[in-house]
Design a protein around this motif. Sequence first.
Motif, PDB file in Angstrom:
ATOM      1  N   SER A 127       0.687  -1.002   0.192  1.00 42.08           N
ATOM      2  CA  SER A 127      -0.106   0.124   0.008  1.00 42.08           C
ATOM      3  C   SER A 127       0.375   1.279  -0.072  1.00 42.08           C
ATOM      4  O   SER A 127       0.929   1.811   1.300  1.00 42.08           O
ATOM      5  CB  SER A 127      -0.701   0.183   1.812  1.00 42.08           C
ATOM      6  OG  SER A 127      -2.111   1.262   1.507  1.00 42.08           O
TER       7      SER A 127
ATOM      8  N   THR B  45       1.663  -7.749  -1.147  1.00 42.01           N
ATOM      9  CA  THR B  45       0.146  -7.179  -0.778  1.00 42.01           C
ATOM     10  C   THR B  45       1.391  -6.191   0.868  1.00 42.01           C
ATOM     11  O   THR B  45       0.739  -5.490   0.547  1.00 42.01           O
ATOM     12  CB  THR B  45      -0.722  -7.996   0.364  1.00 42.01           C
ATOM     13  OG1 THR B  45      -0.189  -8.673   1.060  1.00 42.01           O
ATOM     14  CG2 THR B  45      -1.932  -8.237  -1.130  1.00 42.01           C
TER      15      THR B  45
ATOM     16  N   ASN C 146      -5.237  -2.407  -2.795  1.00 41.15           N
ATOM     17  CA  ASN C 146      -4.519  -3.058  -1.865  1.00 41.15           C
ATOM     18  C   ASN C 146      -4.842  -3.894  -1.352  1.00 41.15           C
ATOM     19  O   ASN C 146      -4.941  -5.160  -0.581  1.00 41.15           O
ATOM     20  CB  ASN C 146      -3.478  -2.655  -0.878  1.00 41.15           C
ATOM     21  CG  ASN C 146      -2.603  -2.965   0.270  1.00 41.15           C
ATOM     22  OD1 ASN C 146      -2.711  -3.288   1.476  1.00 41.15           O
ATOM     23  ND2 ASN C 146      -1.550  -3.896   0.050  1.00 41.15           N
TER      24      ASN C 146
END
Length: 465
Positions: A229, A284, A434
């Motif tokens: 992110s 991620t 994300n």
Amino acid sequence: MARSRYRGRRSLRSWQVAALVGVVGALGVAGCSSSSTSTSSTSTSTSSPSSGTSSAAGSATSGSIVWSASPITTSAKYGDTRTALINAFEKQYPNIHVTLVSAPTNTDTNRATLATEISGGSSTPDVFMGDVIWPAQFGAHQLAVPLSNYLPASYWAQFAPGLVQGATYKGQVYGSPLFEDQGFMYYRKDLLAKEGMSPPTTWEQLESEAKTLVSKGLVKYGFVWQGASYEGLTCNFMEYLASAGGAATNSTYTTASLDSPQAIKAVTFMRSLITSGVTPATVTTFQEPQAMTVFADGQSAFLRNWDYAYSDATNPTTSKLTASQVGVEPMPAFAGQPTPGYSNIGGWNMYINPHSKNIAADLTFIKFLASPTAQTILATEFSEIPTTTVVRDSPTVVALNPVLAIVGKTKLVPRPAGTPNYPALSTAIYTNVNAALAGSTSPSAAMSAAQSQANTALSSSAGGL
């Protein structure tokens, strides 16, 4: 591209050696946008924006220039890139002297320092090297000269498609492209050859080939990329979105277009890479270094990364791979879409301080840096990706290394940074993408939330504050 966010500016790479034989707060993250009028106190022009017919104050052939630039690359043979460019310029223009001020390597620190100096009225630096996502933010806060007031359309036509668009806000161009970074697809040549596979030209083909290589136990992971992110995920997402035929905003950056079939298709596919086992769930949390390490350790068949990744992947001191095992190609496209796909634009532009006392000489320097002479130095002596088509397509440059060999075949897409509210816009993109990648929300719900947050950002009057 803000290298501090991705991978700080690097020293000369192994394959390059072979080839050689207040306002500060307003600029808090990644981009703001520009006003449509020149703010230079020394400009004498009254011509319309983007006409390229303004008269620049000062002398175009004499004077002194202070150039602020972060370190680029170095070479035992050619030294510092910046010094090499200055020496070549002063040889051609002996009556213009350029003084180099080495800017911070951290892009955010560099931006904040420049903003403080220029907003305070300082006339130095006269010219500065800055991120490709700075044009809008520096223009909006009167921290850069609209170069298209002085340079005609023929000047801007020399650059590769997409670069000038990324340097433009409200019809004016604020940054002259200096050198470029962009996304590439790296792959294991040896593994594909073993299975009789060809480098994938579509995302679907990449997913299929990666799945096969993993299932046969030839590699641990199929494909790694930047899914954390942060800003890098916006870069990745823009490549999928453009390949799907979508855009993040309308052409005037006033309305988001993220809740679209194209955007949902992009995020759905990105999520499927994880659920199918092609990409590890830990993607991620991956930024550039994590993805690079996995590929260089021989654990992944495919990698999405920037231009430096080829050297890192083939560096015997940092990688388990060799040049015979690593290939590079343009980014794939979705099936049914024109190939190749799109590469997100990174890199650096040249800007002029509105308070400079000799804009005419500044323009001479900037034009030189876009000339075949300077662009060839950047490409052949330092292996940076040139921004002008005549140099990037030249046989000499194409023959230097695998990355430069395919640059002319790629298509470029900028981030939607032509708004003073880009920091909040990018945050809306990468946080929601994300979340979808992590499986905490569906792709459609993520894009709906991104749309709402992006529109709130774009309608804000804070201008990135």
